[in-house]
Design a protein around this motif. Structure first.
Motif, PDB file in Angstrom:
ATOM      1  N   GLN A 242      89.661  51.560 149.419  1.00  0.00           N
ATOM      2  CA  GLN A 242      88.582  51.549 150.410  1.00  0.00           C
ATOM      3  C   GLN A 242      87.560  52.658 150.166  1.00  0.00           C
ATOM      4  O   GLN A 242      86.383  52.467 150.403  1.00  0.00           O
ATOM      5  CB  GLN A 242      89.158  51.712 151.811  1.00  0.00           C
ATOM      6  N   ARG A 243      88.056  53.791 149.727  1.00  0.00           N
ATOM      7  CA  ARG A 243      87.118  54.895 149.466  1.00  0.00           C
ATOM      8  C   ARG A 243      86.698  54.943 148.009  1.00  0.00           C
ATOM      9  O   ARG A 243      85.845  55.713 147.621  1.00  0.00           O
ATOM     10  CB  ARG A 243      87.762  56.239 149.847  1.00  0.00           C
ATOM     11  N   PRO A 245      85.806  52.159 145.397  1.00  0.00           N
ATOM     12  CA  PRO A 245      85.615  50.771 144.981  1.00  0.00           C
ATOM     13  C   PRO A 245      85.576  50.635 143.452  1.00  0.00           C
ATOM     14  O   PRO A 245      85.540  51.634 142.753  1.00  0.00           O
ATOM     15  CB  PRO A 245      84.267  50.402 145.592  1.00  0.00           C
ATOM     16  N   GLY A 248      80.859  52.377 141.820  1.00  0.00           N
ATOM     17  CA  GLY A 248      80.195  53.176 142.853  1.00  0.00           C
ATOM     18  C   GLY A 248      81.188  54.112 143.527  1.00  0.00           C
ATOM     19  O   GLY A 248      82.401  53.961 143.353  1.00  0.00           O
ATOM     20  N   GLY A 249      80.671  55.059 144.261  1.00  0.00           N
ATOM     21  CA  GLY A 249      81.526  56.015 144.974  1.00  0.00           C
ATOM     22  C   GLY A 249      82.286  56.944 144.055  1.00  0.00           C
ATOM     23  O   GLY A 249      83.327  57.489 144.432  1.00  0.00           O
ATOM     24  N   ASN A 252      83.378  60.167 145.560  1.00  0.00           N
ATOM     25  CA  ASN A 252      84.147  60.117 146.820  1.00  0.00           C
ATOM     26  C   ASN A 252      85.503  60.802 146.647  1.00  0.00           C
ATOM     27  O   ASN A 252      86.179  60.601 145.648  1.00  0.00           O
ATOM     28  CB  ASN A 252      84.372  58.662 147.237  1.00  0.00           C
TER      29      ASN A 252
HETATM   30  C1  LIG Z   1      82.632  56.755 149.942  1.00  0.00           C
HETATM   31  O1  LIG Z   1      83.380  57.102 151.093  1.00  0.00           O
HETATM   32  C2  LIG Z   1      82.727  56.847 152.297  1.00  0.00           C
HETATM   33  C3  LIG Z   1      83.558  57.416 153.415  1.00  0.00           C
HETATM   34  O2  LIG Z   1      84.907  57.113 153.265  1.00  0.00           O
HETATM   35  C4  LIG Z   1      82.522  55.358 152.438  1.00  0.00           C
HETATM   36  O3  LIG Z   1      81.869  55.061 153.659  1.00  0.00           O
HETATM   37  C5  LIG Z   1      81.690  54.883 151.289  1.00  0.00           C
HETATM   38  O4  LIG Z   1      81.559  53.488 151.358  1.00  0.00           O
HETATM   39  C6  LIG Z   1      82.335  55.280 149.994  1.00  0.00           C
HETATM   40  N1  LIG Z   1      81.461  54.927 148.916  1.00  0.00           N
HETATM   41  C7  LIG Z   1      81.639  53.818 148.265  1.00  0.00           C
HETATM   42  C8  LIG Z   1      80.629  53.538 147.224  1.00  0.00           C
HETATM   43  O5  LIG Z   1      82.572  53.089 148.510  1.00  0.00           O
END
Ligand SMILES: *[C@@H]1O[C@H](CO)[C@@H](O)[C@H](O)[C@H]1NC(C)=O
Ligand code: HEM
Ligand SMILES: *[C@@H]1O[C@H](CO)[C@@H](O)[C@H](O)[C@H]1NC(C)=O
Ligand SMILES: *[C@@H]1O[C@H](CO)[C@@H](O)[C@H](O)[C@H]1NC(C)=O
Length: 340
Positions: A242-243, A245, A248-249, A252
């Motif tokens: 979830q954090r 993906p 992207g991210g 995180n």
């Molecule tokens: C990174 O983490 C935040 C908070 O948990 C989340 O809302 C966001 O979608 C995440 N970024 C991606 C690209 O998933």
């Protein structure tokens, strides 16, 4: 002579003897320092409050942000694995120096350099040109353990600072999170550290965070066949996705120890047994080797055993190839060599 006089004579004799021993010890140690040995009393006369100063700056920084304890501990590790614990990691790019801060393990990840600057400024204002950046960082790592509830230990001192850095050393010597068990152990062996040190020191992942990019491979495509790492507990993996993906991210963050990222304890090892180690390099300590698995179980069952070994292994890591005697220098500013 009366009994009382004989008594006080013996006490005096003993005190003289003890004092002589103590001075001799110092001299032996000092001579040892020229040969590469460090010792705890190194700043006893030149900067008696050195440890107190470091501790107070680290304590302030950690009270501002708990994670800073983890970040400082990691800086010490990344310093020691490259040319020894010589502050090379702290140098910025300038002149002939190419900073280690942009290496694969450090880039967008290693942090806490500003706190090291704060520590160094406090040391310079009390004892100019005396306490090395390498020693300051070693002490900060110990204080970070104590401040988050981990063990304390006596830190041998007397490291001097390098006048060079090694970007390639940083890229090649520091283990990567997707290294195999054997690669990780051999990178530690190259530094004079053994399997027990690998397992105990990995226990520092009981505090701090990792970016998604450091463990994404496990969640989606562990072996290049589009499947996740089967040694990863499924609901934990789902949570992580979830954090983090598929794309992207990258930056995180997730806790290295899902139970208590701000507390230095043995829950990291309990997690490994539950298949809930965050990094592949964490989980392989439980899944790849019998001897390593036994150490993980031991530390999961007995926090005291872990704390004792962690302290011992931290001292061992802190003693990797120090510059002593007339080699290296005491940098005034941890980011640059003197006279630059
Ligand atoms: C990174 O983490 C935040 C908070 O948990 C989340 O809302 C966001 O979608 C995440 N970024 C991606 C690209 O998933
Ligand atoms: C065994 C091999 C090791 C590997 C492969 C490894 C790898 C990593 C990785 C990938 C991260 C997350 C970085 C990011 O994504 O930003 C991390 C964080 C961390 N590592 Fe290690 N590490 C190892 C050993 C160690 C050792 C020996 C120490 C210290 C003694 C240590 C202390 C830490 C700490 C405290 C963090 C959290 C830092 C923070 O939150 O700022 N690690 N490590
Ligand atoms: C390990 O990760 C790096 C950086 O993401 C990647 O380039 C490399 O292919 C990975 N190695 C293996 C064996 O998966
Ligand atoms: C998994 O990785 C392999 C090799 O790194 C790549 O060829 C493949 O396209 C990836 N599969 C998925 C589903 O991402």
């Amino acid at each position: 002579m009366t009994m009382a006089r004989i008594g006080s004579f013996l006490v005096l004799l003993y005190l003289t003897y003890a004092l002589t021993l103590c001075i001799c010890d110092d001299e032996t140690n000092y001579g040892g320092s020229e040969r590469g040995n460090l010792f705890p009393g190194f700043y006893r006369s030149s900067c008696p409050r050195a440890e107190e100063i470091v501790r107070s700056v680290v304590a302030k920084a950690v009270s501002r942000e708990t994670r800073m304890a983890a970040s400082l501990m990691r800086l010490h590790f990344h310093d020691c694995f490259v040319q020894g614990c010589d502050g090379s990691l702290l140098l910025d790019t300038s002149g002939n120096i190419v900073t280690e801060k942009n290496s694969n393990p450090n880039s967008r990840s290693a942090r806490g350099y500003e706190v090291v600057d704060e520590i160094k400024a406090a040391l310079e204002s009390e004892c100019p040109n005396t306490v090395s950046c390498a020693d300051a960082l070693t002490l900060a790592a110990r204080d970070s353990s104590v401040l988050t509830g981990g063990p304390s230990w006596t830190v041998p001192l007397g490291r001097r600072d390098s006048t060079s850095a090694s970007l390639s050393g940083s890229n090649n010597n520091i283990p990567a999170p997707n290294n195999t068990f054997n690669t990780i152990v051999s990178r530690f062996n190259n530094q004079g550290l053994d399997l027990t040190d690998v397992v105990a020191l990995s226990g520092s992942h009981t505090i701090g965070f990792s970016r998604c990019t450091s463990f994404r491979q496990r969640l989606y495509n562990q072996s290049g066949n589009g499947s996740p790492d089967t040694t990863l507990e499924q609901s934990y993996a789902a949570n992580l996705r979830q954090r983090c993906p598929k794309s992207g991210g990258d930056q995180n963050l997730s806790e290295l120890d899902i139970n208590s990222a701000g507390r230095f304890d043995n829950s990291y090892f309990k997690n490994l047994i539950e298949n809930m180690g965050l990094l592949n390099s964490d989980e392989v300590l439980f899944s790849s080797n019998e001897q390593s698995r036994e150490l993980v179980k031991k530390y999961a069952e007995d926090q005291e055993e872990f704390f004792e070994q962690f302290a011992e292994s931290m001292v061992k890591m802190g003693n990797i190839s120090p510059l002593t005697g007339s080699s290296g220098e005491i940098r005034k500013n941890c980011r640059k060599i003197n006279n630059s």
